[in-house]
Motif scaffolding. Structure first.
Motif, PDB file in Angstrom:
ATOM      1  N   ASP A  64      33.060 -24.170 -14.034  1.00  0.00           N
ATOM      2  CA  ASP A  64      33.221 -25.108 -12.958  1.00  0.00           C
ATOM      3  C   ASP A  64      32.672 -24.905 -11.473  1.00  0.00           C
ATOM      4  OD1 ASP A  64      34.590 -27.050 -13.856  1.00  0.00           O
ATOM      5  OD2 ASP A  64      36.986 -26.278 -13.972  1.00  0.00           O
ATOM      6  N   ASN A  65      33.091 -23.820 -11.035  1.00  0.00           N
ATOM      7  CA  ASN A  65      32.376 -22.783 -10.121  1.00  0.00           C
ATOM      8  C   ASN A  65      31.182 -23.265 -10.430  1.00  0.00           C
ATOM      9  OD1 ASN A  65      35.676 -21.896  -8.996  1.00  0.00           O
ATOM     10  ND2 ASN A  65      35.287 -19.998 -10.210  1.00  0.00           N
ATOM     11  N   PHE A  66      29.881 -22.528 -11.048  1.00  0.00           N
ATOM     12  CA  PHE A  66      29.031 -22.897 -11.553  1.00  0.00           C
ATOM     13  C   PHE A  66      28.586 -24.151 -10.565  1.00  0.00           C
ATOM     14  CE2 PHE A  66      28.934 -18.209 -13.694  1.00  0.00           C
ATOM     15  CZ  PHE A  66      27.054 -17.800 -12.834  1.00  0.00           C
ATOM     16  N   LEU A  67      29.193 -25.113 -11.272  1.00  0.00           N
ATOM     17  CA  LEU A  67      29.150 -26.336 -11.298  1.00  0.00           C
ATOM     18  C   LEU A  67      29.392 -26.887 -10.100  1.00  0.00           C
ATOM     19  CD1 LEU A  67      27.642 -28.702 -12.757  1.00  0.00           C
ATOM     20  CD2 LEU A  67      30.037 -30.210 -13.350  1.00  0.00           C
ATOM     21  N   MET A  68      30.041 -26.466  -9.290  1.00  0.00           N
ATOM     22  CA  MET A  68      30.062 -26.579  -7.855  1.00  0.00           C
ATOM     23  C   MET A  68      29.403 -25.952  -7.048  1.00  0.00           C
ATOM     24  SD  MET A  68      32.717 -29.086  -7.173  1.00  0.00           S
ATOM     25  CE  MET A  68      32.257 -29.669  -8.496  1.00  0.00           C
TER      26      MET A  68
END
Length: 91
Positions: A64-68
Motif C-alpha cells: 500500500d505504501n509503494f502504491l501511494m
C-alpha cells in the motif's frame, strides 16, 4: 422467551461472521500484487537479482505504501545536488 430469541440472534450473527471470515481466508490466499526490488548483476548484465520481493498476502502495508508513492508522484523540476554534504534539495 425473549431471552431465547436474543441468544438465537447472537448465535446466528456469530455464525454469519465466522463463515464470512473463513471464506475470506480461503479465497484471498493468492497473491494479487507483488513488488520486486532488485539490481543488475555485476557479471551478467541481462540478469537482475531481486533482493526483496513483497506480496500483498505477507506485506499488505508495504504494498500500500509503494502504491501511494507511485500514485502521488510529482515531477521534480530542478534538482540541486550537494555532494560534499550528501544532501539532496528538491525544488
Amino acid at each position: 422467551m425473549k431471552s431465547l430469541k436474543i441468544i438465537y440472534v447472537i448465535i446466528v450473527v456469530i455464525i454469519i461472521f465466522l463463515s464470512g471470515y473463513f471464506i475470506g481466508n480461503i479465497k484471498n490466499s493468492k497473491v494479487s500484487r507483488e513488488i520486486r526490488i532488485g539490481y543488475n548483476h555485476s557479471d551478467y548484465p541481462d540478469r537482475i537479482d531481486y533482493q526483496n520481493v513483497f506480496t500483498d498476502v505477507d506485506n499488505q502495508e508495504i504494498i500500500d505504501n509503494f502504491l501511494m508513492i507511485y500514485l502521488h508522484k510529482e515531477k521534480i523540476e530542478i534538482l540541486y545536488l550537494e555532494q560534499d554534504l550528501l544532501t539532496f534539495i528538491f525544488v
